[in-house]
Design an enzyme around this catalytic site. Structure first.
Site, PDB file in Angstrom:
ATOM      1  CG  ASN A  29       9.723   1.164   1.077  1.00 26.90           C
ATOM      2  OD1 ASN A  29       9.521   0.304   0.683  1.00 26.90           O
ATOM      3  ND2 ASN A  29       9.128   2.091   1.264  1.00 26.90           N
ATOM      4  CB  SER A  52       3.806   3.650   2.671  1.00 27.69           C
ATOM      5  OG  SER A  52       4.441   2.833   1.320  1.00 27.69           O
ATOM      6  CD  GLU A  53       6.681   2.434  -2.182  1.00 31.32           C
ATOM      7  OE1 GLU A  53       6.823   1.737  -2.861  1.00 31.32           O
ATOM      8  OE2 GLU A  53       7.155   2.414  -0.888  1.00 31.32           O
ATOM      9  CG  ASN A  54       2.445   5.859   0.546  1.00 34.87           C
ATOM     10  OD1 ASN A  54       2.328   5.659   0.791  1.00 34.87           O
ATOM     11  ND2 ASN A  54      -0.221   6.518   0.601  1.00 34.87           N
TER      12      ASN A  54
END
Length: 218
Positions: A29, A52-54
């Site tokens: 990440n 990506s955390e989205n």
């Protein structure tokens, strides 16, 4: 000892230096700022899965202006590309990957890193109007490793590598390695363990710009 003038690495060079240390097959990440540039420096034939955390798995390098897909962004709302085999997942599933310990490495920016591995990277004062720590707190706690990439000092010369952080903390004792425009430094039991210096940088010159004792490997 090299007596030539020190060469401060550019932001792109710092990102490339981080990219060169990421092993094949890791899930990684990338935080906001310099870390987002790391994906630009991993060759296409090398398998590193950027998350990506989205909700994106398989983030590729930044697109050329003509190739921008306006609906394809990372968590910092920057345009990205998707590598072959990449996918989209639900936001909750993305954070399950993070909180479940499935991310091999997180690379974050920072305002300060303490010699014990504490990280401050979301606000520079208690009354700053930052809405929240955000995903960085989850990533610092959930990723198997945390590397930080940042300028070695502030614009006015104040060290960012310190004995203890003066800014609000994002994570406690979480940082394992630091990349700056002057050096590569591990966070070891004894404190900051120097691994590499930029061209022309000497140990004494670097120590003067570091707010805690630097240790040399045995």
């Amino acid at each position: 000892m090299n007596a030539s003038a020190p060469v401060l690495l550019t932001r792109k060079q710092m990102a490339a230096r981080v990219a060169s240390d990421i092993p094949e097959g890791w899930c990684v990440n990338l935080g906001i700022g310099i870390p987002t540039m790391v994906a630009d420096h991993v060759p296409e034939e090398r398998e590193v899965i950027f998350q990506s955390e989205n909700g994106v798995l398989g983030v590729g390098p930044a697109p050329a202006k003509a190739d921008i897909e306006p609906w394809l962004i990372n968590a910092s709302k920057a345009y990205i590309t998707l590598r072959t085999g990449g996918s989209y997942v639900h936001h909750a599933d993305s954070f399950s990957l993070i909180r479940g310990g499935h991310i091999d490495l997180c690379v974050l920016g920072g305002y300060e890193v303490a010699e014990n591995g504490d990280l401050a990277n979301w606000a520079t004062s208690d009354n700053e109007m930052a809405p929240a720590v955000g995903g960085a707190m989850d990533l610092a706690a959930g990723a198997k490793r945390l590397w930080v990439v940042l300028e070695h000092t502030t614009k006015d010369g104040r060290p960012k590598l310190v004995r203890s952080c003066s800014y609000p903390l994002t994570a406690l004792r979480a940082v394992t390695r630091i990349y700056t425009n002057l050096a590569v430094i591990d966070v070891a039991p004894q404190g900051f363990l120097l691994q590499e210096m930029a061209p022309g940088v000497t140990f004494d010159w670097l120590q003067e710009r570091t707010g805690a004792k630097l240790h040399l490997p045995d």
